[in-house]
Write an enzyme that holds these catalytic residues in place. Structure first.
Site, PDB file in Angstrom:
ATOM      1  N   ASN A  37      -5.161 -12.467  -2.095  1.00 22.41           N
ATOM      2  CA  ASN A  37      -6.038 -12.387  -2.979  1.00 22.41           C
ATOM      3  C   ASN A  37      -5.735 -12.083  -4.301  1.00 22.41           C
ATOM      4  O   ASN A  37      -6.166 -12.528  -5.517  1.00 22.41           O
ATOM      5  CB  ASN A  37      -7.003 -11.277  -2.703  1.00 22.41           C
ATOM      6  CG  ASN A  37      -7.773 -11.736  -1.231  1.00 22.41           C
ATOM      7  OD1 ASN A  37      -7.783 -12.800  -0.989  1.00 22.41           O
ATOM      8  ND2 ASN A  37      -8.465 -10.677  -0.752  1.00 22.41           N
ATOM      9  N   TYR A 103     -11.744  -9.082  12.906  1.00 23.03           N
ATOM     10  CA  TYR A 103     -10.497  -9.601  12.998  1.00 23.03           C
ATOM     11  C   TYR A 103      -9.839 -10.210  14.177  1.00 23.03           C
ATOM     12  O   TYR A 103     -10.150  -9.689  15.256  1.00 23.03           O
ATOM     13  CB  TYR A 103      -9.597  -8.795  12.396  1.00 23.03           C
ATOM     14  CG  TYR A 103      -9.586  -8.174  10.906  1.00 23.03           C
ATOM     15  CD1 TYR A 103      -9.296  -9.075   9.794  1.00 23.03           C
ATOM     16  CD2 TYR A 103     -10.136  -6.806  10.892  1.00 23.03           C
ATOM     17  CE1 TYR A 103      -9.294  -8.513   8.683  1.00 23.03           C
ATOM     18  CE2 TYR A 103     -10.294  -6.447   9.313  1.00 23.03           C
ATOM     19  CZ  TYR A 103     -10.132  -7.367   8.515  1.00 23.03           C
ATOM     20  OH  TYR A 103     -10.041  -6.800   7.091  1.00 23.03           O
ATOM     21  N   TYR A 104      -9.459 -11.564  14.115  1.00 21.17           N
ATOM     22  CA  TYR A 104      -8.527 -12.010  15.219  1.00 21.17           C
ATOM     23  C   TYR A 104      -7.310 -12.494  14.953  1.00 21.17           C
ATOM     24  O   TYR A 104      -6.932 -13.889  14.704  1.00 21.17           O
ATOM     25  CB  TYR A 104      -9.544 -13.092  15.800  1.00 21.17           C
ATOM     26  CG  TYR A 104     -10.692 -12.929  16.315  1.00 21.17           C
ATOM     27  CD1 TYR A 104     -10.920 -12.568  17.700  1.00 21.17           C
ATOM     28  CD2 TYR A 104     -11.777 -12.920  15.492  1.00 21.17           C
ATOM     29  CE1 TYR A 104     -12.327 -12.106  18.341  1.00 21.17           C
ATOM     30  CE2 TYR A 104     -13.059 -12.560  16.021  1.00 21.17           C
ATOM     31  CZ  TYR A 104     -13.200 -12.133  17.363  1.00 21.17           C
ATOM     32  OH  TYR A 104     -14.477 -11.786  17.864  1.00 21.17           O
ATOM     33  N   ASN A 165      -4.646   0.624   0.878  1.00 22.22           N
ATOM     34  CA  ASN A 165      -5.578  -0.360   1.670  1.00 22.22           C
ATOM     35  C   ASN A 165      -5.837   0.003   2.920  1.00 22.22           C
ATOM     36  O   ASN A 165      -5.589  -0.697   4.026  1.00 22.22           O
ATOM     37  CB  ASN A 165      -5.073  -1.933   1.740  1.00 22.22           C
ATOM     38  CG  ASN A 165      -5.942  -2.895   1.121  1.00 22.22           C
ATOM     39  OD1 ASN A 165      -7.214  -2.573   1.319  1.00 22.22           O
ATOM     40  ND2 ASN A 165      -5.587  -3.859   0.594  1.00 22.22           N
ATOM     41  N   GLY A 229     -15.785   4.489 -11.412  1.00 22.21           N
ATOM     42  CA  GLY A 229     -14.865   3.967 -12.328  1.00 22.21           C
ATOM     43  C   GLY A 229     -13.443   4.236 -11.626  1.00 22.21           C
ATOM     44  O   GLY A 229     -13.152   3.970 -10.357  1.00 22.21           O
ATOM     45  N   GLY A 254     -13.141  -7.114  -1.345  1.00 25.85           N
ATOM     46  CA  GLY A 254     -12.309  -7.760  -2.037  1.00 25.85           C
ATOM     47  C   GLY A 254     -12.181  -7.192  -3.585  1.00 25.85           C
ATOM     48  O   GLY A 254     -11.401  -7.339  -4.350  1.00 25.85           O
ATOM     49  N   ALA A 255     -13.119  -6.333  -3.698  1.00 24.25           N
ATOM     50  CA  ALA A 255     -13.306  -5.644  -5.067  1.00 24.25           C
ATOM     51  C   ALA A 255     -11.899  -4.794  -5.375  1.00 24.25           C
ATOM     52  O   ALA A 255     -11.416  -4.771  -6.275  1.00 24.25           O
ATOM     53  CB  ALA A 255     -14.347  -4.580  -4.987  1.00 24.25           C
ATOM     54  N   ASP A 257      -9.014  -5.466  -4.344  1.00 26.16           N
ATOM     55  CA  ASP A 257      -8.102  -6.648  -4.679  1.00 26.16           C
ATOM     56  C   ASP A 257      -8.036  -7.025  -6.362  1.00 26.16           C
ATOM     57  O   ASP A 257      -7.234  -7.255  -6.865  1.00 26.16           O
ATOM     58  CB  ASP A 257      -8.041  -7.646  -3.668  1.00 26.16           C
ATOM     59  CG  ASP A 257      -7.678  -7.448  -2.385  1.00 26.16           C
ATOM     60  OD1 ASP A 257      -6.728  -6.342  -2.136  1.00 26.16           O
ATOM     61  OD2 ASP A 257      -8.168  -7.900  -1.420  1.00 26.16           O
ATOM     62  N   ASP A 293     -13.898 -13.274  -1.046  1.00 23.83           N
ATOM     63  CA  ASP A 293     -12.885 -12.223  -1.436  1.00 23.83           C
ATOM     64  C   ASP A 293     -12.334 -12.911  -2.824  1.00 23.83           C
ATOM     65  O   ASP A 293     -12.131 -11.926  -3.557  1.00 23.83           O
ATOM     66  CB  ASP A 293     -11.688 -12.312  -0.352  1.00 23.83           C
ATOM     67  CG  ASP A 293     -12.263 -11.621   0.817  1.00 23.83           C
ATOM     68  OD1 ASP A 293     -13.585 -11.395   0.951  1.00 23.83           O
ATOM     69  OD2 ASP A 293     -11.308 -11.231   1.814  1.00 23.83           O
TER      70      ASP A 293
END
Length: 317
Positions: A37, A103-104, A165, A229, A254-255, A257, A293
């Protein structure tokens, strides 16, 4: 090369309507992975980026490679694995702000990345190495590969950027903290969220969280504060940057990233840390207003247009 990043990318299936997955029967297939991403975001802004990974030798792997190649990312260090599949995941949109991920990815091709996959000359050619806290937790091989990549980067004066993350499902709490703190100690720039910072350091105050990471080895720390912020801290400057106001959140995934994309792009462009973080908050906000994303990551022309507009209106529309 401006930045090299390392990690897993998967095919993402998103339902075409809001609700629980058990009721869904139509999906859109996109791609997603924290590191790629960021790679996509940086390439769209005109930077030269390489991505290191493994993909299954299957249609999902070819879809990912085709997309990332089309974006302009250097994929010369991506390998097809004949023994293991490409990972996939599903996004459950219960509301625009309540999103669940399934997830897989267990035993996927990317979990078998090995130190032998790394090319020292390739990593040494970059200004930054970007890694996240997801990859080292996928397997022992991934952990050793990330450590080796960091070792190569530091040996060749390549700055290491680490986004924790935190994914608590990937490891026990104690081992998770141990792994992520070990990597942060080898990193030049650390980009935690506020909750991640609290989890890893035990501190609740942003200034204290930053000080912890400085003492642990980081020269620059930027803490994402969501709607409040961000807080940044370097040896030369500290301060807060306000969030950009949003009219609507479509998809919050995805923010972070997007935020990393903005900060790194700003540093590559020679901006001071405050302005780089401002760019990070802007791009992170843009990502949340689009489904997917990477779909909301802007190109250079759009970034400049929105930046100029926000200077006049102080609002993103």
């Amino acid at each position: 090369m401006d930045i090299i990043t390392l990690g897993e990318t998967m095919v993402l299936f998103t339902p075409n309507k809001v609700g629980m997955l058990r009721y869904m029967d139509q999906y859109s297939a996109q791609i997603g992975g924290s590191e790629s991403n960021v790679a996509v975001g940086l390439v769209r802004l005109g930077h030269e980026v390489g991505w290191i990974s493994r993909l299954g030798n299957d249609e999902f792997g070819r879809k990912i490679l085709r997309y990332l190649r089309g974006e302009g990312i250097d994929i010369s260090q991506v390998y097809f694995d004949n023994s293991y599949p490409t990972g996939i995941y599903f996004k459950e949109m219960l509301t625009s702000e309540e999103v669940k991920i399934q997830y897989y990815r267990s035993n996927s091709a990317a979990t078998h990345i090995k130190p032998i996959d790394l090319n020292e000359e390739y990593i040494a050619s970059a200004k930054f190495l970007h890694v996240s806290g997801i990859t080292p937790l996928l397997s022992d091989d991934c952990y050793e590969t990330v450590l080796k990549a960091i070792e190569i980067a530091r040996k060749n004066n390549v700055k290491v950027v680490f986004d924790p993350n935190v994914r608590r499902k990937l490891f026990s709490k104690s081992k998770l903290k141990d792994v992520l703190l070990k990597i942060s100690a080898k990193s030049d720039i650390v980009l935690p969220g506020q909750a991640e910072g609290e989890f890893l350091t035990g501190e609740k105050n942003s200034e204290y969280i930053a000080e912890y990471f400085h003492k642990n080895g980081a020269t620059s720390v930027v803490i994402k504060l969501g709607e409040n912020g961000a807080y940044y801290s370097t040896k030369d400057d500290v301060g807060y940057v306000p969030a950009y106001p949003l009219k609507q959140i479509v998809d919050p995934v995805g923010a972070g990233d997007g935020f990393a994309t903005g900060v790194l792009s700003g540093l590559l462009d020679g901006l001071d840390i405050k302005r780089a973080v401002q760019r990070g908050t802007l791009i992170g906000s843009l990502v949340t207003m689009v489904q997917g994303d990477i779909e909301g990551l802007p190109d250079r022309a759009r970034l400049e247009r929105i930046t100029n507009k926000s200077k006049n209106e102080d609002v993103i529309r």
